[in-house]
Every structure is written in C-alpha cells, then in structure tokens.
Write a protein that holds these residues in place. Structure first.
Motif, PDB file in Angstrom:
ATOM      1  N   ALA A   1       8.387 -24.559 -13.054  1.00 10.20           N
ATOM      2  CA  ALA A   1       7.495 -24.732 -11.893  1.00 10.20           C
ATOM      3  C   ALA A   1       6.407 -23.654 -11.896  1.00 10.20           C
ATOM      4  CB  ALA A   1       8.314 -24.677 -10.611  1.00 10.20           C
ATOM      5  N   GLY A   2       6.767 -22.447 -12.327  1.00  4.62           N
ATOM      6  CA  GLY A   2       5.782 -21.363 -12.394  1.00  4.62           C
ATOM      7  C   GLY A   2       4.698 -21.660 -13.418  1.00  4.62           C
ATOM      8  N   SER A   3       5.101 -22.242 -14.551  1.00  3.79           N
ATOM      9  CA  SER A   3       4.104 -22.628 -15.571  1.00  3.79           C
ATOM     10  C   SER A   3       3.138 -23.655 -14.993  1.00  3.79           C
ATOM     11  CB  SER A   3       4.797 -23.228 -16.795  1.00  3.79           C
ATOM     12  OG  SER A   3       5.672 -22.298 -17.359  1.00  3.79           O
TER      13      SER A   3
ATOM     14  N   GLY B   1      -1.009 -23.337 -14.298  1.00  2.00           N
ATOM     15  CA  GLY B   1      -1.990 -24.338 -14.734  1.00  2.00           C
ATOM     16  C   GLY B   1      -2.833 -24.811 -13.564  1.00  2.00           C
ATOM     17  N   ALA B   2      -2.164 -25.069 -12.430  1.00  2.00           N
ATOM     18  CA  ALA B   2      -2.880 -25.562 -11.251  1.00  2.00           C
ATOM     19  C   ALA B   2      -3.863 -24.512 -10.728  1.00  2.00           C
ATOM     20  CB  ALA B   2      -1.881 -25.951 -10.166  1.00  2.00           C
ATOM     21  N   LEU B   3      -3.508 -23.238 -10.871  1.00  3.04           N
ATOM     22  CA  LEU B   3      -4.414 -22.167 -10.402  1.00  3.04           C
ATOM     23  C   LEU B   3      -5.744 -22.203 -11.148  1.00  3.04           C
ATOM     24  CD1 LEU B   3      -2.070 -19.057 -10.002  1.00  3.04           C
ATOM     25  CD2 LEU B   3      -2.678 -20.780  -8.328  1.00  3.04           C
ATOM     26  N   LEU B   4      -5.697 -22.657 -12.410  1.00  2.00           N
ATOM     27  CA  LEU B   4      -6.934 -22.750 -13.193  1.00  2.00           C
ATOM     28  C   LEU B   4      -7.825 -23.882 -12.680  1.00  2.00           C
ATOM     29  CD1 LEU B   4      -5.517 -22.435 -16.830  1.00  2.00           C
ATOM     30  CD2 LEU B   4      -6.862 -20.732 -15.611  1.00  2.00           C
ATOM     31  N   GLU B   5      -7.203 -24.875 -12.064  1.00  2.00           N
ATOM     32  CA  GLU B   5      -7.939 -26.076 -11.701  1.00  2.00           C
ATOM     33  C   GLU B   5      -8.465 -26.060 -10.259  1.00  2.00           C
ATOM     34  OE1 GLU B   5      -9.205 -28.359 -13.323  1.00  2.00           O
ATOM     35  OE2 GLU B   5      -9.618 -29.843 -11.770  1.00  2.00           O
ATOM     36  N   VAL B   6      -7.683 -25.450  -9.350  1.00  2.00           N
ATOM     37  CA  VAL B   6      -8.094 -25.505  -7.938  1.00  2.00           C
ATOM     38  C   VAL B   6      -8.908 -24.259  -7.549  1.00  2.00           C
ATOM     39  CG1 VAL B   6      -6.112 -26.928  -7.279  1.00  2.00           C
ATOM     40  CG2 VAL B   6      -5.926 -24.444  -7.142  1.00  2.00           C
TER      41      VAL B   6
ATOM     42  N   LEU C   1      -0.694 -26.352 -19.457  1.00  2.00           N
ATOM     43  CA  LEU C   1      -1.888 -27.059 -19.934  1.00  2.00           C
ATOM     44  C   LEU C   1      -2.111 -28.355 -19.149  1.00  2.00           C
ATOM     45  CD1 LEU C   1      -4.199 -27.664 -21.842  1.00  2.00           C
ATOM     46  CD2 LEU C   1      -2.567 -28.259 -23.615  1.00  2.00           C
ATOM     47  N   VAL C   2      -1.047 -29.139 -18.996  1.00  2.00           N
ATOM     48  CA  VAL C   2      -1.195 -30.431 -18.309  1.00  2.00           C
ATOM     49  C   VAL C   2      -1.623 -30.223 -16.859  1.00  2.00           C
ATOM     50  CG1 VAL C   2       0.048 -32.481 -17.497  1.00  2.00           C
ATOM     51  CG2 VAL C   2       0.398 -31.677 -19.826  1.00  2.00           C
ATOM     52  N   THR C   3      -1.006 -29.241 -16.192  1.00  2.00           N
ATOM     53  CA  THR C   3      -1.376 -29.052 -14.784  1.00  2.00           C
ATOM     54  C   THR C   3      -2.743 -28.388 -14.625  1.00  2.00           C
ATOM     55  OG1 THR C   3      -0.065 -27.023 -14.732  1.00  2.00           O
ATOM     56  CG2 THR C   3       0.976 -28.999 -13.862  1.00  2.00           C
ATOM     57  N   SER C   4      -3.275 -27.841 -15.719  1.00  2.00           N
ATOM     58  CA  SER C   4      -4.618 -27.254 -15.618  1.00  2.00           C
ATOM     59  C   SER C   4      -5.711 -28.296 -15.833  1.00  2.00           C
ATOM     60  CB  SER C   4      -4.786 -26.124 -16.643  1.00  2.00           C
ATOM     61  OG  SER C   4      -4.943 -26.658 -17.942  1.00  2.00           O
TER      62      SER C   4
END
Lengths: 148, 221
Positions: free
Chosen positions: A31-33, A37-42, B8-11
């Motif tokens: 979940a941390g990984s 990843g989500a932090l890079l996107e939002v 990678l996928v969630t980014s």
C-alpha cells in the motif's frame, strides 16, 4: 517428547504477533508503494494516501493482544492448545494483513484519479479488517479456556 | 507483485476512452520518466514491442514486405514476456489480415502466401481461402466482416476507429490480468500511443502528407 510439546507451546505463544507483524509489513509495503506512486500523480491530499497505506499496521496490534492473552506458564497440558490457537490466529492475521494491503493498493489507485470514490474504495479494506477482528476476538474468548 | 511496479502503475494517470479524450493526460517526457522504474529487461522488451506494434510504427522504412516480416520475426525473438509477446503476435496477425483484405481489393492477387510466408500463423489459411469473403477467419476474428466493409467503402477513418477500439479492448483485458504488474504498464503505454494517434488526427495534415507521399513515389519512378 516433552521439550517438543513445550517448544510448540512457545511457537504458538509468539505466532500471533510474529505472523501478524510479517503480514502488516507486507501489506504496508504494497500500500505504501501505491501511495508513493499516487503522490507523483496528484497535486494535493497526500495525507490520506499515506493514512490508507498505514491501515494494515493495525493488525499487528491484534497480534500483540492475542500473544499477551496467551501468555502463561507453559505446561504439557496447555502447550498444545496454545500452539493450535496461536498458529491459526497468526495465519489468519497474516493473510488478512496482506489482503488488506492489496485492497488499500487498489483503493489508492482508484481514488487518485477519482477523488470522490475515496471513501467507498476503502470499504473492501474495512471488510478485511472485520475478518481480522473476528479472528482476534474469538482467539481472546478461547484463550480464556486454556488451562493456566 | 513487484513493489516498484505498484508505484509505477499508481503514478500513471487515468486514461479516458480514446474517443472521449480531449487531451492526453500525460506527456511523453513524463511517461518516459515514470518508465525508468521498469526493470531493465522489461524496459528493453517494451521498446522493441513499441517499435513493432505502436499505432505509428517506428521501424525504419523496409524495402519490401519480406524484409519487414524478417525484421518483425527477429524482433519477436527478443520478446520473452508471455503477455507482451502474445499481444505483439495478435497485432501482427491483425495487420496481416488487413494487408490481405487491402491486397485483395486493390490488386486481387493471391500471391499473399509467398509475400508473408512465416510472417503470420494465418498466412497459409488466408492464402487457401483467398476467395472466401473473410478468409474463413471470422469465427476467430469477428471484426473482419466490419473491416472488410470499411476497406471496400474506402472509409479509412472508420477502419482506424474500429482497429483502435479492438486493440484498446485487448489491452484493457491484458491490464486487468495483472493490474499492478508489467502487463498493466505496457498496456498503458500502448493505449497512450493509441490515444495520441487519435488526438493527432487531422484531415488537412493527412491530405498534405498523402500528397507528399504521392510526390515521393512519382519522383522515384
């Protein structure tokens, strides 16, 4: 034979905590990984992703409490019971923590693109927490029946 | 489940269906930056696959169909990931069938097998069933009758849309098979490529490009 039975008793005594800690580590890692990843996107709302990633850690607490409730002087009479109860509770907590990590990963992935689904997307992880609670509560109930 | 692939996928952003997209949700530069998280071998295979099956194939211009097929076969040898390899073969088969439909319409020659022998598992079937409207392959590829209709009507736009839709669905299925693995990553990259191609569609530019090609061919001959 006697040392083996006592050894199994020790194994059962520590299994809930040890296995739950392993499961929580794997769950939090996945979940941390996803959260990273989500932090890079939002652009905002980082805290809630990290919060969701920490959910599987709660299962270790159940493991600690079960281990504490099983703690007593080990004898030939109570060691088999402690082994059975401890190992099965530990396995249940291990699997719940890993599964919850995967559910949190999916939740983070879904809610990063569609923030309004954040609350509902955590529901599967909450359900899995419920299963861990069942295993935890009944382990406490049955631990009371094991001879001191 | 490799943890760096989860990251990678969630980014990667959500890709809207290509027909509904108004703009690309991520630039190529940013996508490349994210793809640095790939394992080196996966990254290498993705580059090879992209060169072969991206919507605008980036291989240098081959001298003949045979040379093109040889290059495809050689490149395919370097793709060992089962899902990626299966997708590349799927796309090459699709392109072979479209080439056969076009050749039959424009040239009406049945020398197809000689040209693409070994290029596709369906080459022999196509050649054997040259006079059958769908090469007797409609059961395997239900889109052939529709594609044939568009080719006969010279409706390149509708054919593109149909093919893009089929590939998009195929890639979505592949991504669903492993949502946080390499499958999801390469499906995203190839879907992003389709989205880019769709957004870049411009009738005016296409016309001028076509005229340039005509000039090029006229000058050579």
């Amino acid at each position: 034979m006697e040392p083996l039975i006592l050894g199994l008793g020790w194994l059962g005594l520590y299994a809930p905590l040890g296995l739950a800690a392993i499961g929580s580590s794997v769950g939090c890692m996945r979940a941390g990984s996803a959260a990273c990843g989500a932090l890079l996107e939002v652009e905002s709302g980082y805290g809630r992703f990290i919060g969701v990633a920490a959910l599987p850690s709660s299962i270790t607490i159940y493991g600690i409490v079960v281990t504490m409730s099983l703690r007593r002087e080990l004898t030939l009479e109570n060691s088999p019971g402690i082994f059975g109860l401890g190992v099965l509770t530990g396995l249940a907590l291990l699997y719940c923590a890993i599964a919850q990590g995967d559910a949190c990963t999916a939740s983070i992935n879904a809610s990063k693109s569609k923030q309004e689904v954040f609350g509902i997307s955590i529901a599967p992880a909450a359900l899995i927490e419920g299963f861990a609670v069942f295993a935890f509560v009944f382990a406490l109930v049955l631990a009371a029946d094991i001879p001191k | 489940m490799a943890e760096q692939y989860i990251t990678l996928v969630t980014s990667l952003p959500y890709l809207p269906p290509f027909e509904k997209a108004e703009r690309s949700p991520i630039t190529r530069l940013r996508l490349e930056q994210r793809l640095h998280m790939l394992e080196p071998d996966d990254a290498r295979q993705l580059v090879i696959a992209e060169a072969l099956v991206s919507w605008r194939m980036s291989l240098s211009k081959p001298k003949s169909d045979q040379e093109m097929l040889l290059r495809c076969r050689a490149a395919l040898q370097d793709i060992s990931h089962p899902a990626l390899r299966e997708f590349v073969e799927f796309r090459l088969d699709q392109q072979t069938i479209l080439a056969a439909l076009r050749q039959r319409k424009h040239l009406n020659e049945s020398s197809f097998l000689e040209q693409v022998n070994g290029g596709s598992r369906w080459a022999r079937v196509i050649s054997s069933n040259w006079d059958s409207p769908d090469f007797k392959l409609a059961a395997v590829y239900p889109w052939i009758p529709q594609a044939r209709t568009y080719i006969e009507a010279n409706d390149a736009g509708a054919l593109d849309r149909l093919m893009m839709g089929i590939i998009w669905e195929q890639l979505s299925r592949i991504a669903d098979s492993n949502r946080f693995g390499f499958e999801a990553v390469f499906a995203f990259v190839l879907k992003w490529d389709i989205l880019q191609a769709w957004l870049a569609r411009d009738a005016g530019k296409a016309k001028s490009r076509f005229q340039e090609l005509i000039k090029e061919v006229t000058n050579v001959s």
